[in-house]
Motif scaffolding. Structure first.
Motif, PDB file in Angstrom:
ATOM      1  N   ALA A  50      12.021 -39.512 -49.254  1.00 46.41           N
ATOM      2  CA  ALA A  50      11.770 -38.426 -48.341  1.00 46.41           C
ATOM      3  C   ALA A  50      12.493 -38.919 -46.783  1.00 46.41           C
ATOM      4  O   ALA A  50      13.179 -38.339 -46.166  1.00 46.41           O
ATOM      5  CB  ALA A  50      10.536 -38.123 -47.991  1.00 46.41           C
ATOM      6  N   GLY A  51      12.128 -40.342 -46.471  1.00 45.89           N
ATOM      7  CA  GLY A  51      12.949 -40.963 -45.368  1.00 45.89           C
ATOM      8  C   GLY A  51      14.312 -40.704 -45.180  1.00 45.89           C
ATOM      9  O   GLY A  51      14.901 -40.429 -44.204  1.00 45.89           O
ATOM     10  N   VAL A  52      14.763 -41.299 -46.332  1.00 45.11           N
ATOM     11  CA  VAL A  52      16.390 -41.388 -46.410  1.00 45.11           C
ATOM     12  C   VAL A  52      16.821 -39.980 -46.332  1.00 45.11           C
ATOM     13  O   VAL A  52      17.922 -39.628 -45.551  1.00 45.11           O
ATOM     14  CB  VAL A  52      16.746 -42.021 -47.808  1.00 45.11           C
ATOM     15  CG1 VAL A  52      18.319 -41.756 -47.949  1.00 45.11           C
ATOM     16  CG2 VAL A  52      16.257 -43.434 -47.682  1.00 45.11           C
ATOM     17  N   THR A  53      16.487 -38.838 -46.860  1.00 41.79           N
ATOM     18  CA  THR A  53      16.892 -37.381 -46.800  1.00 41.79           C
ATOM     19  C   THR A  53      16.754 -36.965 -45.137  1.00 41.79           C
ATOM     20  O   THR A  53      17.565 -36.437 -45.090  1.00 41.79           O
ATOM     21  CB  THR A  53      16.221 -36.588 -47.967  1.00 41.79           C
ATOM     22  OG1 THR A  53      16.320 -37.284 -48.990  1.00 41.79           O
ATOM     23  CG2 THR A  53      16.448 -35.308 -47.735  1.00 41.79           C
ATOM     24  N   ARG A  54      15.536 -37.282 -44.790  1.00 41.71           N
ATOM     25  CA  ARG A  54      15.197 -36.920 -43.450  1.00 41.71           C
ATOM     26  C   ARG A  54      16.139 -37.333 -42.677  1.00 41.71           C
ATOM     27  O   ARG A  54      16.856 -36.669 -41.582  1.00 41.71           O
ATOM     28  CB  ARG A  54      13.909 -36.934 -43.108  1.00 41.71           C
ATOM     29  CG  ARG A  54      13.442 -36.248 -41.778  1.00 41.71           C
ATOM     30  CD  ARG A  54      12.063 -36.539 -41.179  1.00 41.71           C
ATOM     31  NE  ARG A  54      12.160 -38.123 -40.242  1.00 41.71           N
ATOM     32  CZ  ARG A  54      11.320 -38.736 -40.836  1.00 41.71           C
ATOM     33  NH1 ARG A  54      10.229 -38.821 -41.651  1.00 41.71           N
ATOM     34  NH2 ARG A  54      11.364 -40.088 -40.030  1.00 41.71           N
ATOM     35  N   VAL A  55      16.549 -38.760 -42.561  1.00 45.51           N
ATOM     36  CA  VAL A  55      17.487 -39.209 -41.646  1.00 45.51           C
ATOM     37  C   VAL A  55      18.915 -38.547 -41.827  1.00 45.51           C
ATOM     38  O   VAL A  55      19.527 -38.228 -40.685  1.00 45.51           O
ATOM     39  CB  VAL A  55      17.587 -40.706 -41.997  1.00 45.51           C
ATOM     40  CG1 VAL A  55      18.749 -41.355 -41.088  1.00 45.51           C
ATOM     41  CG2 VAL A  55      16.285 -41.280 -41.575  1.00 45.51           C
ATOM     42  N   GLY A  56      19.471 -38.194 -43.006  1.00 45.84           N
ATOM     43  CA  GLY A  56      20.655 -37.597 -43.316  1.00 45.84           C
ATOM     44  C   GLY A  56      20.894 -36.208 -42.732  1.00 45.84           C
ATOM     45  O   GLY A  56      21.704 -35.924 -42.045  1.00 45.84           O
ATOM     46  N   LEU A  57      19.492 -35.401 -42.814  1.00 44.69           N
ATOM     47  CA  LEU A  57      19.697 -34.141 -42.226  1.00 44.69           C
ATOM     48  C   LEU A  57      19.329 -34.323 -40.936  1.00 44.69           C
ATOM     49  O   LEU A  57      19.967 -33.323 -40.298  1.00 44.69           O
ATOM     50  CB  LEU A  57      18.378 -33.376 -43.037  1.00 44.69           C
ATOM     51  CG  LEU A  57      18.454 -33.039 -44.166  1.00 44.69           C
ATOM     52  CD1 LEU A  57      17.284 -32.609 -44.903  1.00 44.69           C
ATOM     53  CD2 LEU A  57      19.756 -32.249 -44.767  1.00 44.69           C
ATOM     54  N   ASP A  58      18.710 -34.887 -40.187  1.00 46.02           N
ATOM     55  CA  ASP A  58      18.337 -35.078 -38.619  1.00 46.02           C
ATOM     56  C   ASP A  58      19.545 -35.583 -38.171  1.00 46.02           C
ATOM     57  O   ASP A  58      19.839 -34.916 -37.100  1.00 46.02           O
ATOM     58  CB  ASP A  58      17.185 -35.999 -38.523  1.00 46.02           C
ATOM     59  CG  ASP A  58      15.599 -35.363 -38.870  1.00 46.02           C
ATOM     60  OD1 ASP A  58      15.639 -34.334 -39.061  1.00 46.02           O
ATOM     61  OD2 ASP A  58      14.798 -36.314 -38.750  1.00 46.02           O
ATOM     62  N   PHE A  59      20.396 -36.550 -38.740  1.00 51.10           N
ATOM     63  CA  PHE A  59      21.368 -36.804 -37.940  1.00 51.10           C
ATOM     64  C   PHE A  59      22.765 -36.212 -38.313  1.00 51.10           C
ATOM     65  O   PHE A  59      23.883 -36.643 -38.030  1.00 51.10           O
ATOM     66  CB  PHE A  59      21.436 -38.345 -37.943  1.00 51.10           C
ATOM     67  CG  PHE A  59      20.490 -38.906 -36.963  1.00 51.10           C
ATOM     68  CD1 PHE A  59      21.042 -39.162 -35.783  1.00 51.10           C
ATOM     69  CD2 PHE A  59      19.214 -39.194 -37.404  1.00 51.10           C
ATOM     70  CE1 PHE A  59      20.019 -39.828 -34.916  1.00 51.10           C
ATOM     71  CE2 PHE A  59      18.446 -39.775 -36.653  1.00 51.10           C
ATOM     72  CZ  PHE A  59      18.583 -39.903 -35.126  1.00 51.10           C
ATOM     73  N   ASN A  60      22.852 -35.433 -39.475  1.00 44.52           N
ATOM     74  CA  ASN A  60      23.839 -34.542 -40.004  1.00 44.52           C
ATOM     75  C   ASN A  60      25.000 -35.751 -40.514  1.00 44.52           C
ATOM     76  O   ASN A  60      26.019 -35.683 -40.172  1.00 44.52           O
ATOM     77  CB  ASN A  60      24.588 -33.721 -38.998  1.00 44.52           C
ATOM     78  CG  ASN A  60      25.370 -32.875 -39.737  1.00 44.52           C
ATOM     79  OD1 ASN A  60      25.287 -32.429 -40.669  1.00 44.52           O
ATOM     80  ND2 ASN A  60      26.760 -32.400 -38.858  1.00 44.52           N
ATOM     81  N   VAL A 117      16.028 -48.135 -40.344  1.00 39.17           N
ATOM     82  CA  VAL A 117      17.324 -48.892 -40.117  1.00 39.17           C
ATOM     83  C   VAL A 117      18.551 -47.867 -40.348  1.00 39.17           C
ATOM     84  O   VAL A 117      19.542 -47.805 -39.320  1.00 39.17           O
ATOM     85  CB  VAL A 117      17.485 -50.239 -40.856  1.00 39.17           C
ATOM     86  CG1 VAL A 117      18.938 -50.742 -40.532  1.00 39.17           C
ATOM     87  CG2 VAL A 117      16.414 -51.254 -40.486  1.00 39.17           C
ATOM     88  N   LEU A 118      18.295 -47.020 -41.198  1.00 38.76           N
ATOM     89  CA  LEU A 118      19.441 -45.918 -41.366  1.00 38.76           C
ATOM     90  C   LEU A 118      19.367 -44.949 -40.221  1.00 38.76           C
ATOM     91  O   LEU A 118      20.507 -44.716 -39.583  1.00 38.76           O
ATOM     92  CB  LEU A 118      18.998 -45.026 -42.599  1.00 38.76           C
ATOM     93  CG  LEU A 118      19.385 -45.773 -43.988  1.00 38.76           C
ATOM     94  CD1 LEU A 118      18.738 -44.737 -45.165  1.00 38.76           C
ATOM     95  CD2 LEU A 118      20.809 -45.968 -44.374  1.00 38.76           C
ATOM     96  N   GLN A 119      17.956 -44.932 -39.869  1.00 40.35           N
ATOM     97  CA  GLN A 119      18.079 -43.847 -38.646  1.00 40.35           C
ATOM     98  C   GLN A 119      18.817 -44.508 -37.322  1.00 40.35           C
ATOM     99  O   GLN A 119      19.458 -43.676 -36.640  1.00 40.35           O
ATOM    100  CB  GLN A 119      16.503 -43.716 -38.192  1.00 40.35           C
ATOM    101  CG  GLN A 119      16.308 -42.729 -36.989  1.00 40.35           C
ATOM    102  CD  GLN A 119      14.630 -42.648 -36.836  1.00 40.35           C
ATOM    103  OE1 GLN A 119      14.290 -41.947 -37.623  1.00 40.35           O
ATOM    104  NE2 GLN A 119      14.142 -43.026 -35.778  1.00 40.35           N
ATOM    105  N   ASN A 120      18.426 -45.857 -37.025  1.00 42.13           N
ATOM    106  CA  ASN A 120      18.941 -46.292 -36.085  1.00 42.13           C
ATOM    107  C   ASN A 120      20.620 -46.661 -36.263  1.00 42.13           C
ATOM    108  O   ASN A 120      21.329 -46.545 -35.306  1.00 42.13           O
ATOM    109  CB  ASN A 120      18.489 -47.865 -35.666  1.00 42.13           C
ATOM    110  CG  ASN A 120      16.966 -47.687 -35.025  1.00 42.13           C
ATOM    111  OD1 ASN A 120      16.928 -47.737 -33.815  1.00 42.13           O
ATOM    112  ND2 ASN A 120      15.800 -47.365 -35.735  1.00 42.13           N
TER     113      ASN A 120
END
Length: 156
Positions: free
Chosen positions: A98-108, A62-65
């Protein structure tokens, strides 16, 4: 030398919150303390979006979306993972983090991760208010810091 100042003024920010409903009594207090602090920092109530999901493993999706909409200056992840008698605690803690961190880095986009990992309910209860507030402060500060970095870069 240029020093970027700490800025906790949130009146111009849009913040998205994703809360895991597992252990919802504690999670609701975590969310309420977070929202209270966001409002105290000047974030307008209309600029706060809250989505709930079943558990911590669903939070990153959901963070990613939310991040993909490009409508938010920062996001906040809220939830509680309480150790049980199996390896499941480690799996959920590691994968959600790991998922939360990845979303932040992927979407800046800054994401304040306030998914608590505790040994028991008492530890979660002891931390729920302060960690909710901390997440609000982190989200506002990081959104402002990234904006300042981008403005400084554009000015050069």
């Amino acid at each position: 030398m240029q020093t970027l100042a700490v800025n906790h003024q949130g009146s111009h920010l849009r913040i998205g919150i994703v809360q895991a409903r597992f252990s919802d009594g504690i999670g609701s207090h975590l969310r309420e303390s977070c929202i209270r602090k966001l409002l105290a920092l000047g974030v307008q109530e209309d600029n706060i979006t809250v989505a709930t999901v079943p558990g911590a493993l669903e939070v990153p999706l959901v963070l990613q979306n939310l991040a993909a909409t490009e409508q938010y200056d920062a996001l906040i992840a809220l939830g509680i993972i309480i150790r049980g008698e199996t390896y499941h605690f480690e799996l959920v803690s590691n994968e959600s983090g790991a998922g939360v961190t990845r979303v932040g880095l992927d979407f800046n986009i800054p994401i304040a991760n306030a998914i608590l990992t505790t040994e028991n309910d008492d530890q979660a209860i002891a931390r729920m208010n302060i960690k909710g507030e901390d997440a609000a402060v982190v989200a506002v500060e990081m959104a402002n810091l990234l904006a300042d970095i981008h403005h400084a870069d554009a000015a050069e």
